[in-house]
Write a protein that holds these residues in place. Structure first.
Motif: not given
Length: 490
Positions: A115, A170, A354, A437, A470
């Motif tokens: 992650t 993401p 993140g 993260n 994540r």
């Protein structure tokens, strides 16, 4: 012509491909362990590598390729299963080598790697070099996303990669850079690999570190994972050059990778006009200046020293890489608040960083501004605009829901962590560190990047939070809803 196969068969084949990639990745730290004579790691990798490769090959070869009715639901299942299975398998080198006391701690280490959180739960001696290398490789694989690489080969399986991208990538949106998603995935990984090679060369020519340090720092910064060989932080190398190179590539990796495609195509104005990138640099710059001012007021550092400390630390916090320049340095409370804000905001969408993402932060600010205007002019119609373009109502609604869920999960996590009896500062900063993260908490109970004080049950929960952060929250949360397991969604 591809034959029709079941969805379960395709999912199993994708999992086999991922397991196979993981097994191949383990070969590098295995070789390092053999050469360095790290016998505990040698024992672990001699078991893990053959077994992982065998399982990957069996799943890949046993299940046939073909077309299938692959929809949104299957995409979420694949993504969640990929990260969980990767972490389960990736934990065994830590466990079998005896680096951790139990498998849950090993699972925490593996999740931290994939992650790109970069934290640890090991109390006492740090990981040996081969295990650190494995964690750095895990960072690198997880940085761009294992599935982004797999997507490039999905057309051979007759699967549309778009459903998986929606669940894995993401950021609020995923913009295709080429006609096919698979080509976009290849382009992203080519850019990612190029950054890796360039940074490695730049660190190597500094002559301030060993070959292993160059490899691990490169993999840790390009992935914004924050893995480092020496627990003293970046200050161990006593080099402004190294600090600048590491911080620069953390920043480059935290910028929307799709913009690099436009850069290669000669569309430089597209990057200059990107409001998210400009806001990202403003956040880093203004945060660094505020921290430098606080340091000059509260410490004996000169203005130049304070600025160096602040710029390097702010860059590494805002990118969620979590590198610490000097672990012995105590930051004033005001600076810690600035860092926490930067951790929550994070980097740009479609990057390796993140957290909440700058674009969501901008939309929330625009919503606040619109709310103020409509208080004064109730009949007015004010659109939410980012970079001169209106954001559609569904997107604004989705970002609002995400942001509320994000902060709600921080509060819920802090409440759950409080069951062990730590103070509020420890619980809150740990929750933020895990969900963003970043892997760095500012508290006396939890040293920088080390969460060994938490019991096994909470380590398992923290692992869950890292994966949830994540995968942008909803990929995991959706799996826990009853409606997800109802009628099929295409």
């Amino acid at each position: 012509m591809l034959t029709k196969v079941t969805t379960n068969s395709v999912i199993a084949k994708i999992m086999g491909t991922i397991v196979l990639i993981e097994g191949i990745a383990m070969i590098v730290p295995w070789i390092w362990a053999e050469v360095a004579g790290e016998m505990n790691s040698v024992f672990a990798f001699r078991i893990c590598v053959p077994v992982t490769l065998a399982v990957g090959l069996i799943l890949t070869l046993f299940f046939r390729s073909g077309t299938t009715d692959f929809g949104v639901r299957e995409g979420y299942i694949v993504v969640a299963a990929a990260w969980i299975i990767s972490s389960i398998i990736g934990a065994f080198p830590y466990y079998l080598s005896g680096a951790v006391d139990n498998y849950i701690s090993a699972f925490f280490e593996a999740v931290s790697g994939f992650t790109t959180t970069g934290c640890t739960c090991i109390k006492g001696p740090a990981l040996n070099h081969s295990l650190l290398l494995w964690k750095a490789i895990s960072n690198w694989l997880g940085g761009m996303g294992i599935l982004v690489f797999v997507i490039s080969v999905l057309p051979a399986l007759g699967i549309s990669g778009q459903f998986i991208v929606r669940a894995e990538t993401p950021g609020p949106v995923y913009e295709k850079t080429t006609v096919r998603i698979s080509n976009s995935a290849r382009m992203l990984y080519v850019t990612y690999a190029t950054f890796t090679v360039i940074e490695f060369i730049l660190l190597l020519i500094s002559r301030k570190m060993s070959l292993l340090d160059c490899i691990i720092l490169t993999l840790g910064s390009v992935s914004t994972g924050g893995v480092i060989t020496n627990p003293l932080g970046l200050s161990y190398y006593d080099s402004l050059y190294v600090e600048i190179v590491v911080s620069a590539f953390c920043i480059l990796s935290s910028i929307n990778f799709i913009l690099y495609y436009h850069l290669v195509r000669g569309r430089i104005t597209r990057i200059i006009r990107d409001i998210e990138v400009r806001a990202f640099f403003i956040i880093i710059g203004s945060g660094a200046l505020l921290c430098a001012f606080c340091l000059t007021m509260k410490t004996d550092l000169t203005a130049a020293e304070a600025l160096r400390e602040s710029v390097i630390q702010m860059a590494n916090i805002c990118t969620t890489s979590g590198f610490v320049r000097d672990v012995s340095f105590t930051w004033p409370t005001a600076c810690q608040f600035i860092f926490l804000g930067a951790m929550i905001i994070g980097g740009c969408a479609a990057s390796t960083s993140g957290s909440l993402k700058v674009v969501r932060f901008l939309v929330m600010l625009k919503l606040i501004g619109r709310g103020c205007i409509r208080r004064i002019h109730p009949r007015s119609v004010v659109a939410v605009k980012i970079g001169g373009e209106s954001v559609s109502a569904p997107v604004v609604s989705a970002i609002t829901v995400f942001s509320l869920t994000y902060f709600g999960l921080i509060l819920l996590s802090a409440l759950i962590l409080s069951l062990q009896g730590h103070d509020m500062e420890t619980n809150m900063t740990t929750a933020i560190a895990m969900l963003s993260n970043t892997g760095t908490a500012f508290t006396s109970h939890v040293s920088t990047g080390n969460f060994s004080d938490f019991n096994s049950g909470l380590k398992l929960y923290l692992s869950f939070i890292m994966i949830t952060g994540r995968l942008e929250l909803f990929t995991i949360i959706i799996l826990l809803t009853r409606s997800f397991w109802g009628r099929s969604s295409r």
